[in-house]
Design an enzyme around this catalytic site. Structure first.
Site, PDB file in Angstrom:
ATOM      1  N   GLU A  73       1.068  -1.289  -0.122  1.00 18.62           N
ATOM      2  CA  GLU A  73       0.256   0.124   0.115  1.00 18.62           C
ATOM      3  C   GLU A  73       0.504   1.295  -0.001  1.00 18.62           C
ATOM      4  O   GLU A  73       0.102   2.494   1.006  1.00 18.62           O
ATOM      5  CB  GLU A  73      -0.514   0.138   0.850  1.00 18.62           C
ATOM      6  CG  GLU A  73      -2.057  -1.424   1.065  1.00 18.62           C
ATOM      7  CD  GLU A  73      -3.002  -0.607   1.885  1.00 18.62           C
ATOM      8  OE1 GLU A  73      -3.017   0.527   3.656  1.00 18.62           O
ATOM      9  OE2 GLU A  73      -4.051  -2.050   2.617  1.00 18.62           O
ATOM     10  N   GLU A 120      -5.179  -8.348   1.331  1.00 19.56           N
ATOM     11  CA  GLU A 120      -5.907  -8.302   2.490  1.00 19.56           C
ATOM     12  C   GLU A 120      -6.819  -7.716   2.798  1.00 19.56           C
ATOM     13  O   GLU A 120      -7.500  -7.363   1.234  1.00 19.56           O
ATOM     14  CB  GLU A 120      -5.147  -6.738   2.976  1.00 19.56           C
ATOM     15  CG  GLU A 120      -4.056  -6.808   3.611  1.00 19.56           C
ATOM     16  CD  GLU A 120      -3.635  -5.244   4.594  1.00 19.56           C
ATOM     17  OE1 GLU A 120      -4.075  -4.972   5.084  1.00 19.56           O
ATOM     18  OE2 GLU A 120      -1.835  -5.954   4.596  1.00 19.56           O
TER      19      GLU A 120
HETATM   20  C1  FCB Z   1      -4.330  -1.716   5.701  1.00 18.69           C
HETATM   21  C2  FCB Z   1      -2.596  -2.646   6.276  1.00 18.69           C
HETATM   22  C3  FCB Z   1      -2.844  -2.876   6.804  1.00 18.69           C
HETATM   23  C4  FCB Z   1      -3.554  -3.060   7.992  1.00 18.69           C
HETATM   24  C5  FCB Z   1      -4.725  -3.291   7.725  1.00 18.69           C
HETATM   25  C6  FCB Z   1      -6.287  -3.021   8.293  1.00 18.69           C
HETATM   26  O1  FCB Z   1      -4.124  -0.073   5.326  1.00 18.69           O
HETATM   27  O2  FCB Z   1      -1.686  -2.809   4.926  1.00 18.69           O
HETATM   28  O3  FCB Z   1      -1.393  -3.651   7.799  1.00 18.69           O
HETATM   29  O4  FCB Z   1      -3.580  -1.980   8.933  1.00 18.69           O
HETATM   30  O5  FCB Z   1      -5.181  -1.989   6.888  1.00 18.69           O
END
Ligand code: FCB
Length: 469
Positions: free
Chosen positions: A169, A375
Site C-alpha cells: 500500500e 488483504e
Molecule cells: C491496511 C494495512 C494493514 C492493516 C489493514 C487494516 O491498510 O495494510 O497493515 O492495518 O489496513
C-alpha cells in the site's frame, strides 16, 4: 452454516492470512534491530490511540513456532508476512545483520515444513529511522537503498519464498505518511507526498530488478489498496471530476508508471500547482515499469465522493483518521458522503460488491496480470465469552460475503489466484493501536494467549471444503 454457503474456488486457488512485521513482532530492540519510523512515531505523544506502540505487539518474534502451528491447525495454504528492514540493515552504514536474516529464514523453513507457502512483503511501512533522517521516501537514496536490501534478502530467502511483494500500500506510505501525517513519519506536505509517491514507485521498480538479478525466476508482485470511489451524484460533472481526480491520485499514480510506464496526464495537470515533478529523472519510468507476475489488491470498503459546496458541514471520513490536512494533495474541495449501511469498527462500510467490481475492473484494465487479494478483513470489538470462545458473528459474515464476492469476480472472468485474510492475529493497528482487532485469532495482550475465533473456524471449514474436491 450449511455446506452450500461455502464457496468453492478453482483448483490451485490459495487461501491464506496476512500480517506485518511491526504490527505483530514486538522485540523491537532484540538481535540488533534498530528503530523504524513507526517506533519513533508511536513513541511520540499524541500520535497513536492511548499511546500504544509496537514494542511488544503480539510477541510473534518469540512465538513463531506456536503461530505457525496455529496456521497449520487452520489449514492455511499461504502466509503473507513482512520483513522488518531495520532488523536486516540496522546500522548507520547499512551493513547486513545476520541475526535479522536468520529470523526470517527460520520462519520460512517452519512455514514450508507446515505446508504453508511463504509470501514475503519487503516493505510494510517500517522504514529504518536512519533513512527517514536522510529524507525518507522523498529521497532517491531510499529507493536505491531499498533495492540493495531487496537483493540481499532475495539471496538469502529466494530459494524458498513463493511470491515477493515489494511494497504494501504505497498510497498509505505516501499520503498518510507525508501529506495528512496520521501515519509515520507524520509529515504534512502535499509536495513531499507526491515525491514519496514517485520514490516508492521507483523503489518498487528497482527492487523488482534487484530480486530478479539474483533470482531470475522469482515471482514478483506489489500490493495496492486500490480505491473504489463512486460519485455521490453520477449525473454531476463536478462530482465525476472529483472522482476522476481521486482515482488519479489513489490508483493511477501507481498503476500508471508501474504497469503502463507513464504517469497519467490528468494527474500531472491536476498537481501542477503542487509540484513540478522535478524529482523524477530521465530513466525513472523505465526503471519503474517492470513486468510483475501478480498484482496484490487489498480491499476493505468503498467510498462515495462529491465536490464540496464550500458551506455545508464536510465529512473527511474517507476511511482514515480525520486530520487537519486531508491525505489528498491538490484542491481541498472533496467531501466524502457517509452512505447508509453496516460499518465495521473502523467506520468502513461493508460492501462486498465493491470487491467484485474492483477485481473485475482491474482484470479488464490489465488483462494478463493475475490478481491476488492480499488483504481483506474487518475490525469488530471482540469479547471472549464465558465458554472461552470468541463468537465474532459479524467478522464471520464479513469474510463469508467477501469470499463470495471473490468467487463472483472469478465467474465474471477475473483471474484471481488467492485470498489472504487480514489478519491472522489481532495486532497493532497503526494509529488505532490495540483497540481495533482484525484477527481470526484473538490475542489476549496481557498473557499473549491465542484463541481461534469463530471466524477462524469458519475460514478453516472453507479451506477444508475446498481441499476435499
Ligand atoms: C491496511 C494495512 C494493514 C492493516 C489493514 C487494516 O491498510 O495494510 O497493515 O492495518 O489496513
Amino acid at each position: 452454516m450449511s455446506a452450500h454457503d461455502v464457496p468453492i474456488f478453482p483448483d490451485g486457488f490459495l487461501f491464506g492470512a496476512a500480517t506485518a512485521s511491526y504490527q505483530i513482532e514486538g522485540a523491537v530492540a532484540e538481535d540488533g534491530r534498530t528503530p523504524s519510523i513507526w517506533d519513533t512515531f508511536s513513541h511520540t505523544p499524541g500520535k497513536t490511540l492511548r499511546g500504544d506502540t509496537g514494542d511488544v505487539a503480539a510477541d510473534h518474534y518469540h512465538r513463531v513456532a506456536e503461530d505457525v502451528g496455529l496456521m497449520q491447525e487452520l489449514g492455511l495454504q499461504a502466509y503473507r508476512f513482512s520483513l522488518a528492514w531495520p532488523r536486516i540493515q540496522p546500522g548507520e552504514s547499512g551493513e547486513f545483520n545476520q541475526r535479522g536474516l536468520d529470523f526470517y529464514s527460520r520462519l520460512v523453513d517452519r512455514l514450508l515444513a507446515a505446508g504453508v507457502a511463504p509470501i514475503a512483503t519487503l516493505y510494510h511501512w517500517d522504514l529504518p529511522q536512519r533513512l527517514e533522517d536522510t529524507g525518507g521516501w522523498t529521497s532517491r537514496t531510499t529507493s536505491e537503498a531499498f533495492a540493495t536490501y531487496a537483493s540481499r534478502v532475495a539471496e538469502v530467502l529466494g530459494d524458498r519464498v513463493h511470491t515477493w511483494t515489494t511494497l504494501n500500500e504505497p498510497w498509505c506510505s505516501a499520503y498518510l505518511g507525508y501529506c495528512s501525517g496520521v501515519h509515520a513519519p507524520g509529515r504534512q506536505s502535499q509536495a513531499e507526498s507526491l515525491s514519496a509517491v514517485h520514490h516508492l514507485n521507483l523503489g518498487h521498480g528497482l527492487a523488482v530488478q534487484a530480486v530478479r538479478a539474483v533470482r531470475p525466476g522469482a515471482r514478483m508482485s506489489i500490493t495496492h489498496n486500490l480505491h473504489v470511489i463512486r460519485p455521490a451524484d453520477p449525473e454531476s460533472p463536478e462530482d465525476l471530476d472529483v472522482v476522476r481526480r481521486l482515482d488519479a491520485l489513489g490508483n493511477r499514480a501507481f498503476l500508471g508508471p508501474e504497469l503502463d510506464g507513464a504517469y497519467p496526464e490528468d494527474l500531472l495537470a491536476d498537481m501542477a500547482s503542487v509540484t513540478d515533478w522535478s524529482f523524477a529523472r530521465d530513466g525513472d519510468l523505465e526503471a519503474i515499469h517492470q513486468p510483475i507476475d501478480v498484482l496484490g489488491i487489498n480491499y476493505y470498503t468503498t467510498s462515495l465522493a462529491r465536490k464540496w459546496d464550500g458551506v455545508s458541514e464536510r465529512n473527511q471520513g474517507d476511511g482514515h483518521e480525520v486530520a487537519a490536512q486531508p491525505p489528498w494533495p491538490g484542491p481541498d474541495d472533496v467531501d466524502f458522503v457517509l452512505e447508509p449501511g453496516p460499518r465495521t469498527q473502523m467506520g468502513w462500510l461493508v460492501e462486498p460488491a465493491g470487491l467484485t467490481e474492483l477485481l473485475v475492473g482491474t482484470a479488464r484494465d490489465y488483462p494478463g496480470i493475475p490478481l491476488m487479494v492480499t488483504e481483506n478483513g474487518a475490525a469488530y470489538p471482540d469479547v471472549v465469552s464465558p465458554d472461552g470462545r470468541v463468537h465474532d458473528v459479524d467478522r464471520t459474515e464479513y469474510v463469508r460475503r467477501h469470499l463470495a464476492a471473490v468467487r463472483d469476480a472469478i465467474d465474471a472472468g477475473a483471474d484471481v489466484r488467492g485470498y489472504l485474510l487480514w489478519s491472522l492475529l489481532d495486532n497493532f493497528e497503526w494509529a488505532f493501536g490495540y483497540e481495533r482487532r482484525f484477527g481470526i485469532i484473538y490475542v489476549d495482550y496481557a498473557t499473549q494467549r491465542r484463541t481461534v475465533k469463530d471466524s477462524g473456524r469458519f475460514y478453516a471449514s472453507v479451506i477444508r471444503a475446498n481441499s476435499r474436491r
